[in-house]
Design an enzyme around this catalytic site. Structure first.
Site, PDB file in Angstrom:
ATOM      1  N   ALA A 163      38.103  31.683  37.672  1.00  0.00           N
ATOM      2  CA  ALA A 163      37.813  33.045  37.210  1.00  0.00           C
ATOM      3  C   ALA A 163      36.404  33.119  36.634  1.00  0.00           C
ATOM      4  O   ALA A 163      35.662  34.077  36.897  1.00  0.00           O
ATOM      5  CB  ALA A 163      38.848  33.486  36.173  1.00  0.00           C
ATOM      6  N   TYR A 164      36.040  32.124  35.847  1.00  0.00           N
ATOM      7  CA  TYR A 164      34.700  32.087  35.259  1.00  0.00           C
ATOM      8  C   TYR A 164      33.645  31.974  36.357  1.00  0.00           C
ATOM      9  O   TYR A 164      32.620  32.674  36.336  1.00  0.00           O
ATOM     10  CB  TYR A 164      34.595  30.902  34.299  1.00  0.00           C
ATOM     11  CG  TYR A 164      33.324  30.873  33.484  1.00  0.00           C
ATOM     12  CD1 TYR A 164      33.204  31.614  32.312  1.00  0.00           C
ATOM     13  CD2 TYR A 164      32.249  30.080  33.871  1.00  0.00           C
ATOM     14  CE1 TYR A 164      32.044  31.582  31.561  1.00  0.00           C
ATOM     15  CE2 TYR A 164      31.086  30.040  33.125  1.00  0.00           C
ATOM     16  CZ  TYR A 164      30.989  30.786  31.971  1.00  0.00           C
ATOM     17  OH  TYR A 164      29.824  30.752  31.225  1.00  0.00           O
TER      18      TYR A 164
END
Length: 284
Positions: A163-164
């Site tokens: 996600a990052y």
């Protein structure tokens, strides 16, 4: 492209998100020390209050020049309210640093809330800030800068926190599009810059550690490097640290691009069939 002296100084206005700690706080301090009016933005009220005091101590006129505004950058309505408050107080913005970020950790099929939070703050927060403040920065006609905080993880996308990586890859693509848009706009005095930190010891990266690891830079070192890069007019502000120099970063980035060019498996740097080839590539 505006030079740093024309953007920073007395009566110039900076808005910094994620300003309650880490790189954002170090940047706010640096801007205040240069005589700028500084708007500190964060969603952590307690830390924001303490940060405001720290930045105010560096200002010649803190009562008029330093303000903290609690804001959730992932909420477009909140960012629009922030912009109205800044315009009412200062009239214009000369430097916008979209820096707010979170890193709760994620896995590909892990909790949806982690994905929503990371994409909401780390990507949409930068999009919201730029799209809300950018038009006014163009229209006022004075030299100005938009600095977006990205990450090397958005370029080499290592496994472990997808996600990052997705959010920061989006920040890179968005910032590149922004730079093109600004330079293609007639009479535009606004430039865009992508800050790409190395290993920095901040609350975001501390992960329970109470002392700075030897390999890490401080937030202040990172901001000093950013200032030097802005002086040179750099768009890509690729920061080293005490463990990784620029030459190593360049090779890692080149290898990642080579996955496409040479049709290797994605993330081949971490693929068992290519691990030794990557090590040999680093030695070249």
């Amino acid at each position: 492209m505006p030079d740093i002296q024309s953007v920073m100084g007395k009566d110039k206005v900076a808005v910094v998100t994620g300003a309650a700690s880490g790189i954002g706080l170090a940047a706010a301090c640096a801007f205040a020390a240069r005589g700028m009016c500084v708007v500190l933005v964060d969603n952590d009220r307690d830390r924001l209050t303490q940060a405001e005091k720290q930045v105010a101590a560096l200002s010649a006129d803190p009562a008029s020049d330093i303000v903290a505004i609690e804001t959730d950058v992932s909420d477009l309505g909140d960012v629009e309210a922030l912009e109205r408050a800044v315009m009412e107080r200062f009239g214009r913005v000369h430097l916008l640093m979209n820096n707010a970020g979170i890193q709760p950790g994620s896995s590909l099929f892990g909790p949806q809330v982690n994905w929503d939070r990371v994409l909401g703050v780390n990507l949409n927060g930068i999009i919201n800030g730029t799209r809300v403040f950018g038009p006014g920065m163009i229209v006022h006609g004075e030299p100005a800068m938009i600095i977006n905080t990205g990450s090397k993880q958005g370029i080499t996308t290592p496994p472990g926190d997808p996600a990052y990586n997705v959010a920061k890859a989006g920040v890179k693509a968005f910032s590149e599009a922004l730079a093109h848009e600004l330079r293609s706009t007639a009479d535009c005095q606004v430039s865009a810059h992508l800050l790409i930190p190395g290993f920095v010891y901040t609350p975001l990266a501390a992960r329970g550690r109470t002392e700075k690891p030897e390999a890490a830079w401080t937030a202040e070192q990172t901001v000093d490097f950013m200032m030097d890069s802005l002086e040179k007019g750099d768009f890509y502000i690729l920061c080293p640290d005490n463990d990784v120099d620029r030459a190593t970063d360049e090779k890692r980035i080149a290898w990642a691009a080579g996955d496409i060019i040479e049709n290797r498996p994605p993330l081949s740097r971490w693929h068992p069939d290519y691990a030794e080839k990557f090590k040999d590539f680093l030695k070249q």
